[in-house]
Structure formats: structure tokens, C-alpha cells
Design a protein around this motif. Structure first.
Motif, PDB file in Angstrom:
ATOM      1  N   HIS A 108      44.587  52.094  47.411  1.00 44.93           N
ATOM      2  CA  HIS A 108      43.395  52.329  48.225  1.00 44.93           C
ATOM      3  C   HIS A 108      42.946  51.021  48.895  1.00 44.93           C
ATOM      4  O   HIS A 108      42.658  50.995  50.094  1.00 44.93           O
ATOM      5  CB  HIS A 108      42.271  52.900  47.362  1.00 44.93           C
ATOM      6  N   LYS A 109      42.922  49.964  48.121  1.00 41.02           N
ATOM      7  CA  LYS A 109      42.485  48.665  48.648  1.00 41.02           C
ATOM      8  C   LYS A 109      43.428  48.176  49.744  1.00 41.02           C
ATOM      9  O   LYS A 109      42.979  47.702  50.792  1.00 41.02           O
ATOM     10  CB  LYS A 109      42.431  47.657  47.501  1.00 41.02           C
ATOM     11  N   HIS A 110      44.722  48.304  49.523  1.00 39.07           N
ATOM     12  CA  HIS A 110      45.721  47.861  50.502  1.00 39.07           C
ATOM     13  C   HIS A 110      45.611  48.658  51.809  1.00 39.07           C
ATOM     14  O   HIS A 110      45.600  48.071  52.901  1.00 39.07           O
ATOM     15  CB  HIS A 110      47.120  48.015  49.901  1.00 39.07           C
ATOM     16  N   LYS A 162      43.058  50.373  52.880  1.00 45.07           N
ATOM     17  CA  LYS A 162      41.751  50.098  53.485  1.00 45.07           C
ATOM     18  C   LYS A 162      41.785  48.790  54.278  1.00 45.07           C
ATOM     19  O   LYS A 162      41.271  48.724  55.401  1.00 45.07           O
ATOM     20  CB  LYS A 162      40.681  50.038  52.402  1.00 45.07           C
ATOM     21  N   ASN A 163      42.400  47.765  53.712  1.00 44.80           N
ATOM     22  CA  ASN A 163      42.466  46.468  54.404  1.00 44.80           C
ATOM     23  C   ASN A 163      43.355  46.518  55.636  1.00 44.80           C
ATOM     24  O   ASN A 163      43.061  45.869  56.637  1.00 44.80           O
ATOM     25  CB  ASN A 163      42.971  45.383  53.451  1.00 44.80           C
ATOM     26  N   ASN A 164      44.441  47.274  55.579  1.00 42.88           N
ATOM     27  CA  ASN A 164      45.395  47.291  56.686  1.00 42.88           C
ATOM     28  C   ASN A 164      45.131  48.365  57.732  1.00 42.88           C
ATOM     29  O   ASN A 164      45.471  48.180  58.895  1.00 42.88           O
ATOM     30  CB  ASN A 164      46.824  47.447  56.152  1.00 42.88           C
ATOM     31  N   HIS A 165      44.562  49.504  57.322  1.00 45.24           N
ATOM     32  CA  HIS A 165      44.420  50.628  58.244  1.00 45.24           C
ATOM     33  C   HIS A 165      42.997  51.161  58.361  1.00 45.24           C
ATOM     34  O   HIS A 165      42.761  52.060  59.157  1.00 45.24           O
ATOM     35  CB  HIS A 165      45.347  51.773  57.819  1.00 45.24           C
ATOM     36  N   GLY A 166      42.100  50.684  57.534  1.00 45.20           N
ATOM     37  CA  GLY A 166      40.712  51.118  57.624  1.00 45.20           C
ATOM     38  C   GLY A 166      40.310  52.070  56.512  1.00 45.20           C
ATOM     39  O   GLY A 166      41.139  52.676  55.831  1.00 45.20           O
ATOM     40  N   ARG A 167      39.007  52.179  56.353  1.00 46.23           N
ATOM     41  CA  ARG A 167      38.427  52.980  55.280  1.00 46.23           C
ATOM     42  C   ARG A 167      38.755  54.457  55.418  1.00 46.23           C
ATOM     43  O   ARG A 167      39.027  55.142  54.438  1.00 46.23           O
ATOM     44  CB  ARG A 167      36.912  52.775  55.278  1.00 46.23           C
ATOM     45  N   ALA A 198      42.289  55.219  54.291  1.00 46.37           N
ATOM     46  CA  ALA A 198      42.383  55.092  52.839  1.00 46.37           C
ATOM     47  C   ALA A 198      41.785  56.321  52.157  1.00 46.37           C
ATOM     48  O   ALA A 198      42.359  56.848  51.197  1.00 46.37           O
ATOM     49  CB  ALA A 198      41.674  53.823  52.371  1.00 46.37           C
TER      50      ALA A 198
END
Length: 57
Positions: A23-25, A27-32, A35
Motif C-alpha cells: 500500500h505504501k509503495h 501510494k508513493n508511486n501512483h497516488g492514494r 493504492a
């Protein structure tokens, strides 16, 4: 019955979802939004959570 389902759901989320690397990865790369969509549609834990939701409604 509902109280037990909520407790099981909370334990499941605490154990698997809190601090989830995927989820964190994502979220950081593609957005909330992406995720969140991953958690709901592709994650096996998300499928279990949906199952609990269906039982509660």
C-alpha cells in the motif's frame, strides 16, 4: 454477532494492513487513489474485508 465480526475485522486490519509495504509503495508511486483501489480489488486481505462488510450489511 456483529460485535464479534467487528473484532475479527479489526484484528485482521491491525495484523495485515497497518504498515503494509505494498500500500505504501503504490501510494508513493501512483497516488492514494490507486493504492486504495489495489487494496479493495487485488489484495487478498481486502477481499476478506469485503466479505466481512457483506456479512454486516
Amino acid at each position: 454477532m456483529r460485535k464479534q465480526l467487528f473484532q475479527e475485522l479489526e484484528q485482521l486490519m491491525k495484523h495485515y494492513c497497518d504498515g503494509c509495504f505494498l500500500h505504501k509503495h503504490i501510494k508513493n508511486n501512483h497516488g492514494r487513489r490507486k493504492a486504495h483501489r489495489f487494496c479493495i480489488s487485488e489484495c487478498t486481505v481486502g477481499e476478506k474485508i469485503k466479505g466481512y462488510g457483506n456479512k454486516l450489511s
